[in-house]
Design an enzyme around this catalytic site. Structure first.
Site, PDB file in Angstrom:
ATOM      1  N   CYS A   1       4.907  -0.155 -12.310  1.00 56.78           N
ATOM      2  CA  CYS A   1       5.096   1.088 -13.064  1.00 56.78           C
ATOM      3  C   CYS A   1       6.444   1.063 -13.785  1.00 56.78           C
ATOM      4  O   CYS A   1       7.141   2.068 -13.871  1.00 56.78           O
ATOM      5  CB  CYS A   1       4.972   2.316 -12.164  1.00 56.78           C
ATOM      6  SG  CYS A   1       6.073   2.343 -10.741  1.00 56.78           S
TER       7      CYS A   1
ATOM      8  N   ALA B   1       0.796  -1.222   0.000  1.00 59.19           N
ATOM      9  CA  ALA B   1       0.000   0.000   0.000  1.00 59.19           C
ATOM     10  C   ALA B   1       0.833   1.278   0.000  1.00 59.19           C
ATOM     11  O   ALA B   1       0.372   2.316  -0.475  1.00 59.19           O
ATOM     12  CB  ALA B   1      -0.937   0.004   1.209  1.00 59.19           C
TER      13      ALA B   1
END
Length: 393
Positions: A335, A212
């Site tokens: 990413c 997270a």
């Protein structure tokens, strides 16, 4: 400051950036902010000009330059007006000497360019990784909707392909607005929003955000779930995870948090084993898809680091596999645009876990790639992402 003094200031900052890149030190943003903090006499116009020089030089040098001066000389080669400021004046840089080192031009280190090409990214794709990133926000549907927020903003905003995305003019100080303080939106790239949405979190589900961090995607999950169900945000970094609570309070988002010990995650999540409807794995990676925001990061990356990220991703995905109930799903996000940190990791996971299969993803931007979905700055105007949805059968 004189124009020549600005050039010397940029050289000073670049010297620190180069040293940090070689030693895995602080980011260019942090180094520049500290340099300016110690020199409060530097006005806003000078700051903008110095920062423009610094980041232009970073983008212009493919390999790590020998020095900040060598990096600025790379710009001066193609800009006579900049070269003329190397004049030896007070606070300015010394005149350019014949034969002194000039940084090599390029988009990225050669080994990375080759690795990118092997991952299906041509020279146009590679060059776009160093462009200027847009400013996107995600409307917080726990408190408002996109049309209402757009009509109330002090600047014109464009809708993006993400269902709750808006794009603001570059340079907008969005986080200073009352609407941000009231939790009506979060700054989040459109690509990140689409990758998170691919998990398909729904009200009433039990969902785990396994990596997270500070909770940007946790907040998006809470909004998708309408605060109905159970949402657990986990991380091994205490400082980052602690930043979630105030953000969640501002957003009106409901989420539990749990700090994990590296290597002992299954024990800490014993009560969730085989219980989760969905697990989001925003996997650790090199961040090659976010170079527009921190272009010096390409100087820090090594083949060995990519291998370490591969191993970390495999470990986190294996933990996620133990949490998912039959019929449940894993959202794998990275990413990075390197196949080693995306498509290859997905294939390796499926080989280790024959009880899982890929559930095809279709998003309004991007294209299918390596069993998942790819977004890139060149094609989609977003940060670069690879993401996939994996179902336990």
């Amino acid at each position: 400051m004189t124009p020549a003094a600005r050039v010397q200031a940029a050289i000073d900052i670049l010297d620190q950036v180069v040293a940090a890149a070689r030693g895995q030190g602080a980011s260019a943003d942090r180094l520049a902010a500290e340099w300016f903090r110690q020199r409060r006499f530097v006005g806003s116009k000078d700051r903008r000009a110095i920062r423009e020089l610094v980041w232009s030089a970073i983008r212009a040098c493919g390999e790590v330059p020998a020095s900040g001066r060598a990096a600025l000389l790379r710009l001066a080669i193609d800009d006579p007006s900049l070269a003329s400021l190397f004049d030896g004046s007070t606070y300015g840089p010394a005149p350019i000497a014949a034969g002194e080192p000039v940084a090599e031009a390029g988009v990225m280190p050669r080994w990375l360019a080759d690795t990118m090409a092997a991952s299906g990214l041509d020279t146009n794709e590679q060059a776009a990784l160093l462009g200027r990133a847009p400013l996107d926000i995600r409307v917080n549907t726990l408190k408002t909707d996109r049309d209402t927020l757009a009509s109330d903003l002090p600047v014109a905003a464009e809708t993006t392909a993400a269902p709750h995305g808006l794009r603001l003019p570059l340079g907008t100080a969005a986080e200073s607005w009352p609407a941000f303080a009231d939790g009506l939106f979060e700054v989040q790239d459109t690509g990140s929003q689409l990758a998170c949405a691919a998990l398909g979190a729904m009200p009433g589900e039990s969902v785990v955000d396994l990596c997270a961090g500070a909770g940007g995607k946790t907040l998006a999950l809470a909004a998708a779930m309408g605060n109905v169900g159970r949402l657990l945000a986990c991380d091994i970094d205490r400082a980052r995870l602690q930043r979630l609570a105030p953000r969640a309070e501002r957003a009106g988002a409901l989420a539990e948090t749990r700090l994990l010990d590296p290597g002992r995650e299954p024990e800490a999540l014993a009560d969730w084993q085989g219980q989760a409807d969905a697990v989001l794995v925003d996997a650790p990676c090199s961040g090659t898809g976010t170079w527009r925001r921190n272009p010096e990061a390409r100087w820090r990356l090594t083949p060995a680091a990519v291998q370490r990220y591969q191993a970390m991703q495999a470990r986190v995905l294996d933990v996620a596999a133990g949490l998912v109930r039959p019929g449940g799903r894993i959202g794998f996000i990275t990413c990075s645009l390197l196949d080693a940190e995306g498509a290859d990791g997905l294939a390796a996971f499926l080989a280790r876990h024959p009880g899982f299969r890929v559930d095809p993803v279709v998003a309004p931007l991007g294209r299918a790639h390596g069993g998942g979905w790819r977004l890139s700055p060149y094609h989609d105007g977003t940060d670069g992402f690879f993401f996939a949805r994996i179902v336990r059968v």
